[in-house]
Design a protein around this motif. Structure first.
Motif, PDB file in Angstrom:
ATOM      1  N   MET A 206       0.855  -1.190   0.000  1.00 38.16           N
ATOM      2  CA  MET A 206       0.000   0.000   0.000  1.00 38.16           C
ATOM      3  C   MET A 206       0.889   1.237   0.000  1.00 38.16           C
ATOM      4  O   MET A 206       1.755   1.402   0.869  1.00 38.16           O
ATOM      5  CB  MET A 206      -0.903   0.009   1.235  1.00 38.16           C
ATOM      6  CG  MET A 206      -1.743   1.269   1.383  1.00 38.16           C
ATOM      7  SD  MET A 206      -2.978   1.497   0.093  1.00 38.16           S
ATOM      8  CE  MET A 206      -4.318   0.483   0.731  1.00 38.16           C
ATOM      9  N   THR A 207       0.707   2.116  -0.990  1.00 40.15           N
ATOM     10  CA  THR A 207       1.568   3.292  -1.119  1.00 40.15           C
ATOM     11  C   THR A 207       1.249   4.324  -0.039  1.00 40.15           C
ATOM     12  O   THR A 207       0.197   4.296   0.597  1.00 40.15           O
ATOM     13  CB  THR A 207       1.405   3.939  -2.502  1.00 40.15           C
ATOM     14  OG1 THR A 207       0.045   4.375  -2.651  1.00 40.15           O
ATOM     15  CG2 THR A 207       1.752   2.954  -3.602  1.00 40.15           C
ATOM     16  N   LYS A 208       2.158   5.277   0.119  1.00 39.53           N
ATOM     17  CA  LYS A 208       1.953   6.363   1.066  1.00 39.53           C
ATOM     18  C   LYS A 208       0.720   7.160   0.662  1.00 39.53           C
ATOM     19  O   LYS A 208       0.470   7.369  -0.511  1.00 39.53           O
ATOM     20  CB  LYS A 208       3.179   7.285   1.082  1.00 39.53           C
ATOM     21  CG  LYS A 208       4.431   6.634   1.642  1.00 39.53           C
ATOM     22  CD  LYS A 208       5.622   7.574   1.543  1.00 39.53           C
ATOM     23  CE  LYS A 208       6.892   6.909   2.071  1.00 39.53           C
ATOM     24  NZ  LYS A 208       8.082   7.771   1.901  1.00 39.53           N
ATOM     25  N   GLY A 209      -0.026   7.601   1.657  1.00 41.32           N
ATOM     26  CA  GLY A 209      -1.255   8.321   1.366  1.00 41.32           C
ATOM     27  C   GLY A 209      -2.433   7.395   1.127  1.00 41.32           C
ATOM     28  O   GLY A 209      -3.560   7.862   0.963  1.00 41.32           O
ATOM     29  N   TRP A 210      -2.181   6.081   1.085  1.00 40.44           N
ATOM     30  CA  TRP A 210      -3.237   5.085   0.942  1.00 40.44           C
ATOM     31  C   TRP A 210      -4.090   5.344  -0.303  1.00 40.44           C
ATOM     32  O   TRP A 210      -5.307   5.220  -0.282  1.00 40.44           O
ATOM     33  CB  TRP A 210      -4.121   5.061   2.206  1.00 40.44           C
ATOM     34  CG  TRP A 210      -3.341   4.710   3.418  1.00 40.44           C
ATOM     35  CD1 TRP A 210      -2.508   5.528   4.117  1.00 40.44           C
ATOM     36  CD2 TRP A 210      -3.264   3.438   4.070  1.00 40.44           C
ATOM     37  NE1 TRP A 210      -1.923   4.862   5.165  1.00 40.44           N
ATOM     38  CE2 TRP A 210      -2.377   3.572   5.162  1.00 40.44           C
ATOM     39  CE3 TRP A 210      -3.880   2.212   3.840  1.00 40.44           C
ATOM     40  CZ2 TRP A 210      -2.083   2.528   6.015  1.00 40.44           C
ATOM     41  CZ3 TRP A 210      -3.579   1.165   4.708  1.00 40.44           C
ATOM     42  CH2 TRP A 210      -2.691   1.324   5.778  1.00 40.44           C
ATOM     43  N   ARG A 211      -3.400   5.656  -1.411  1.00 39.89           N
ATOM     44  CA  ARG A 211      -4.115   5.955  -2.653  1.00 39.89           C
ATOM     45  C   ARG A 211      -3.941   4.869  -3.705  1.00 39.89           C
ATOM     46  O   ARG A 211      -4.623   4.895  -4.729  1.00 39.89           O
ATOM     47  CB  ARG A 211      -3.625   7.291  -3.240  1.00 39.89           C
ATOM     48  CG  ARG A 211      -3.858   8.496  -2.360  1.00 39.89           C
ATOM     49  CD  ARG A 211      -5.278   8.955  -2.405  1.00 39.89           C
ATOM     50  NE  ARG A 211      -5.714   9.365  -3.724  1.00 39.89           N
ATOM     51  CZ  ARG A 211      -6.957   9.646  -4.033  1.00 39.89           C
ATOM     52  NH1 ARG A 211      -7.904   9.534  -3.122  1.00 39.89           N
ATOM     53  NH2 ARG A 211      -7.294  10.009  -5.256  1.00 39.89           N
ATOM     54  N   ALA A 212      -3.014   3.940  -3.498  1.00 40.39           N
ATOM     55  CA  ALA A 212      -2.768   2.922  -4.523  1.00 40.39           C
ATOM     56  C   ALA A 212      -2.198   1.665  -3.879  1.00 40.39           C
ATOM     57  O   ALA A 212      -1.522   1.724  -2.844  1.00 40.39           O
ATOM     58  CB  ALA A 212      -1.815   3.445  -5.588  1.00 40.39           C
ATOM     59  N   ILE A 213      -2.478   0.532  -4.516  1.00 42.18           N
ATOM     60  CA  ILE A 213      -1.948  -0.765  -4.092  1.00 42.18           C
ATOM     61  C   ILE A 213      -1.098  -1.319  -5.226  1.00 42.18           C
ATOM     62  O   ILE A 213      -1.554  -1.382  -6.372  1.00 42.18           O
ATOM     63  CB  ILE A 213      -3.082  -1.746  -3.765  1.00 42.18           C
ATOM     64  CG1 ILE A 213      -3.910  -1.227  -2.587  1.00 42.18           C
ATOM     65  CG2 ILE A 213      -2.523  -3.138  -3.448  1.00 42.18           C
ATOM     66  CD1 ILE A 213      -5.171  -2.038  -2.334  1.00 42.18           C
ATOM     67  N   HIS A 214       0.137  -1.707  -4.919  1.00 42.48           N
ATOM     68  CA  HIS A 214       1.019  -2.344  -5.897  1.00 42.48           C
ATOM     69  C   HIS A 214       1.022  -3.855  -5.672  1.00 42.48           C
ATOM     70  O   HIS A 214       1.166  -4.316  -4.530  1.00 42.48           O
ATOM     71  CB  HIS A 214       2.450  -1.825  -5.767  1.00 42.48           C
ATOM     72  CG  HIS A 214       2.632  -0.446  -6.305  1.00 42.48           C
ATOM     73  ND1 HIS A 214       3.787   0.294  -6.104  1.00 42.48           N
ATOM     74  CD2 HIS A 214       1.819   0.335  -7.050  1.00 42.48           C
ATOM     75  CE1 HIS A 214       3.657   1.459  -6.699  1.00 42.48           C
ATOM     76  NE2 HIS A 214       2.476   1.508  -7.271  1.00 42.48           N
ATOM     77  N   VAL A 215       0.874  -4.608  -6.741  1.00 36.56           N
ATOM     78  CA  VAL A 215       0.977  -6.066  -6.696  1.00 36.56           C
ATOM     79  C   VAL A 215       2.136  -6.457  -7.598  1.00 36.56           C
ATOM     80  O   VAL A 215       2.101  -6.210  -8.801  1.00 36.56           O
ATOM     81  CB  VAL A 215      -0.316  -6.744  -7.175  1.00 36.56           C
ATOM     82  CG1 VAL A 215      -0.188  -8.259  -7.080  1.00 36.56           C
ATOM     83  CG2 VAL A 215      -1.513  -6.254  -6.368  1.00 36.56           C
ATOM     84  N   CYS A 216       3.180  -7.026  -7.017  1.00 39.15           N
ATOM     85  CA  CYS A 216       4.414  -7.318  -7.750  1.00 39.15           C
ATOM     86  C   CYS A 216       4.762  -8.802  -7.629  1.00 39.15           C
ATOM     87  O   CYS A 216       4.668  -9.376  -6.544  1.00 39.15           O
ATOM     88  CB  CYS A 216       5.586  -6.507  -7.191  1.00 39.15           C
ATOM     89  SG  CYS A 216       5.170  -4.823  -6.683  1.00 39.15           S
ATOM     90  N   VAL A 217       5.177  -9.398  -8.738  1.00 36.47           N
ATOM     91  CA  VAL A 217       5.653 -10.783  -8.711  1.00 36.47           C
ATOM     92  C   VAL A 217       6.926 -10.875  -9.537  1.00 36.47           C
ATOM     93  O   VAL A 217       7.119 -10.131 -10.504  1.00 36.47           O
ATOM     94  CB  VAL A 217       4.599 -11.780  -9.261  1.00 36.47           C
ATOM     95  CG1 VAL A 217       3.372 -11.805  -8.391  1.00 36.47           C
ATOM     96  CG2 VAL A 217       4.222 -11.449 -10.693  1.00 36.47           C
ATOM     97  N   ARG A 218       7.801 -11.800  -9.156  1.00 41.71           N
ATOM     98  CA  ARG A 218       9.017 -12.029  -9.943  1.00 41.71           C
ATOM     99  C   ARG A 218       9.478 -13.470  -9.770  1.00 41.71           C
ATOM    100  O   ARG A 218       9.197 -14.108  -8.751  1.00 41.71           O
ATOM    101  CB  ARG A 218      10.120 -11.042  -9.575  1.00 41.71           C
ATOM    102  CG  ARG A 218      10.616 -11.090  -8.145  1.00 41.71           C
ATOM    103  CD  ARG A 218      11.644  -9.987  -7.906  1.00 41.71           C
ATOM    104  NE  ARG A 218      12.122  -9.958  -6.525  1.00 41.71           N
ATOM    105  CZ  ARG A 218      12.974  -9.046  -6.058  1.00 41.71           C
ATOM    106  NH1 ARG A 218      13.439  -8.096  -6.855  1.00 41.71           N
ATOM    107  NH2 ARG A 218      13.352  -9.082  -4.794  1.00 41.71           N
TER     108      ARG A 218
END
Length: 666
Positions: free
Chosen positions: A430-442
């Motif tokens: 969850m990014t700062k400011g709670w404005r976006a969620i990142h989903v990352c896979v590798r």
């Protein structure tokens, strides 16, 4: 509800951080719709948090406005995860209280935050009830404004309210009249005006007669000692009260009782969809409050200290005196307040809402071996949208449950992130400011692309599902994370990303998208999981490139086409004439195909791949192919055209391609 005879009583939800929040309640309450007193808040002090968490419920009467069920919701952050369990917003009046002594910019930010929060919580109910909730703006501290400054203050405050109306008027019924009040003067004419405004949101209703019978029977049901029922068991009890009431009547009556504060209906997060019915709200509030109480909250003799994991004895110590502890823990799991994990042979519990440590940026540092990277970003669409503070803790619980079902245990968890490492590495942040969620896979190998895609899809499904529960009115946009950023950046806050529309537009041109911040072009095929991700096909349909053919379809299609390439041929240096003619239309000659026989396990896979590569290479940016081009563009439209021309419209290969599109709803 008058003597349980069926008269409608509205709800008043109170969320507070400041003492003057209750001043307004006292002033209005010198005393049928629902009213919510919804306050913006800053970081609370220890004194401001001295009231207890949970939800206190009481009946009150407001002069000139009517009778209400008061829901006094705690405002400290730890308790946000429970708000969507209690809040119902049909035909509601919200009173937004800010301080007139704050700076104008702060006042405007406060209103925007409040309105976005209301919109996020209530839109589903608006759609169901076909009505917008009413919002009234109130500023406290009229007594602190000097008389000579009051006209200027009123003009500035009115301008702030007008801008808020322009932003949110589409979603909410915001009254034109706003108030600057001295809460010490309940008899003041402005306070009377506010009481009158409360009636503007009035929507008279009568609850079903079944409600009275349910309430009379509820006292008997409570004798079980554990005032929680699953919907099926509750519905069976209701059937005993009234002969065969239909399902719709049961649901309508239950919703009315929820709005009256007599019971709480909590929708299940499980696939079976079996809702939870709470028969004793104060009981439920006390146990949840004791679990989530911040360390500075004093009404509870024991609180959980803020730490990462809790033992069974920690929970039992806090919940002692509340019936069966194991039943309570099962309830907390169902409500997505906690999950269990194993530490050696002992079971431990993690409560995401109490985590206070953010993820170290070293958790996603560049890795030379893990070069297969994909990611998605889910962000609020505009300033009228917001994520509920309770969203991410519930998402963490939901993800952990699904990770375990996939035999993948959580590697680590923080206030703003959760990570697993099992063949593929996955991070949800969850990014700062709670404005976006990142989903990352590798991952390390191309053979793990399917696992990467499955993980992305699992998390994406859970993100949408939890948003729908915690903030159903929030509009979100999907972006695709830069693979280059995922490989080279360590701080998730700095990951580059592309709007989905930019991805589709770039695919229609030359298959590359340019990131100005990274100063780098990336191929769309490196951003989406080829063979598994149907994003391009769903958007471009039959005009999408054949490289996006889904893997199971590719296997079936290639198997059929490889047979056709050998049909009627014996020698290794020969190929079927129809297959040869088809390849020629793709810009590939017979000699090339014969050469592939020695190194390709499937001629057709090589053929499609080379066709796509050559067309992408020669396709001019933004240009469409002309009719006299000898080489067909590598789209599904042209593939079907070639197959029908060289074989027949009902050929099995044609059926395979069309079935893929049907399965995608195209």
């Amino acid at each position: 509800m008058e003597g349980r005879s069926g008269k409608y009583i509205a709800q008043l939800f109170l969320e507070y951080y400041y003492d003057n929040d209750k001043d307004i309640l006292d002033s209005i309450h010198e005393r049928d719709t629902k009213v919510e007193l919804y306050n913006h808040h800053k970081s609370p002090t220890e004194k401001e948090l001295s009231r207890g968490p949970g939800a206190n419920i009481a009946k009150i009467n407001i002069p000139k406005a009517g009778e209400y069920t008061l829901w006094d919701l705690a405002g400290h952050p730890e308790n946000y995860v429970t708000h969507n369990m209690f809040l119902r917003t049909d035909d509601t009046v919200f009173i937004l209280v800010i301080k007139i002594t704050d700076k104008e910019q702060e006042q405007e930010e406060q209103l925007n935050v409040c309105l976005a929060a209301i919109k996020s919580l209530i839109l589903k109910s608006i759609e169901e009830s076909k009505s917008k909730p009413t919002v009234i703006f109130v500023a406290s501290g009229a007594d602190l404004v000097e008389n000579q400054r009051r006209p200027l203050v009123e003009v500035a405050y009115a301008a702030i309210c007008k801008r808020a109306l322009e932003r949110f008027g589409k979603y909410l019924n915001i009254l034109d009249e706003n108030f600057i009040l001295d809460f010490r003067k309940p008899q003041h004419k402005d306070m009377d005006k506010l009481r009158e405004c409360l009636k503007l949101g009035k929507n008279e209703k009568h609850i079903p007669n079944l409600c009275k019978k349910i309430l009379d029977a509820k006292e008997r049901w409570l004798n079980s000692g554990f005032p929680i029922m699953k919907w099926d068991a509750y519905a069976d009890k209701v059937k005993e009260v009234v002969d065969l009431p239909d399902e719709e009547t049961r649901k309508k009556s239950t919703r009315a009782l929820h709005n009256l504060g007599e019971i709480v209906q909590i929708e299940s997060t499980r696939p079976d969809g079996n809702a939870i019915i709470v028969l004793d709200l104060q009981w439920c509030s006390r146990i949840i409050g004791s679990m989530l109480a911040a360390e500075v909250v004093v009404p509870y003799s024991k609180q959980l200290p803020k730490k990462k994991m809790y033992s069974s004895s920690d929970l039992k110590d806090v919940l002692r005196g509340f019936t069966d502890i194991n039943l309570l823990i099962d309830l907390f799991k169902e409500l997505e307040l906690l999950f269990e994990t194993n530490e050696g042979t002992e079971i431990r519990y993690i409560i995401p809402g109490l985590l206070d440590t953010n993820m170290p940026i070293t958790q996603w540092k560049p890795n030379a071996t893990k070069t297969i990277c994909y990611g998605r970003r889910f962000q609020c669409r505009d300033e009228t949208d917001s994520f509920s503070p309770g969203l991410f803790p519930r998402l963490q619980v939901r993800l952990q449950r699904h990770f375990r079902e996939m035999n993948r245990s959580t590697a680590d968890i923080w206030k703003n992130g959760i990570k697993i490492c099992h063949k593929v590495e996955a991070l949800v942040y969850m990014t700062k400011g709670w404005r976006a969620i990142h989903v990352c896979v590798r991952a390390e190998k191309e053979g793990d692309i399917q696992k990467c895609y499955k993980m992305l899809e699992t998390v994406t499904h859970d993100v949408y599902s939890v948003i729908n529960v915690t903030c159903p009115g929030t509009n979100i946009e999907t972006h695709i994370l830069s693979a280059h950023s995922l490989r080279n950046q360590r701080d998730p806050e700095n990951f580059g990303y592309y709007p989905l529309q930019s991805i589709i537009e770039a695919e229609q041109k030359n298959g590359k998208v340019f990131h100005e911040k990274e100063n780098k072009a990336e191929e769309i095929g490196n951003l989406l999981c080829i063979g598994y991700d149907s994003t391009v096909i769903r958007n471009l349909k039959y005009h999408s490139d054949v490289k996006w053919m889904l893997s199971d379809t590719l296997e079936k299609f290639s198997a059929q086409m490889d047979i056709k390439s050998r049909d009627g041929q014996i020698r290794d240096d020969e190929i079927n004439s129809d297959y040869e003619a088809m390849a020629d239309l793709m810009g590939i000659n017979k000699d090339e195909i014969i050469a592939w026989k020695k190194k390709c396990s499937s001629l057709t896979k090589c053929l499609l791949s080379e066709w796509s590569r050559r067309w992408t290479k020669r396709k001019p940016s933004g240009a469409s192919p002309t009719e006299d081009q000898t080489m067909y563009e590598s789209t599904f439209t042209n593939l079907l055209k070639i197959l029908q021309e060289k074989f027949c419209p009902t050929d099995h290969t044609v059926v395979i391609i069309k079935k893929m599109f049907r399965n995608l709803g195209i």
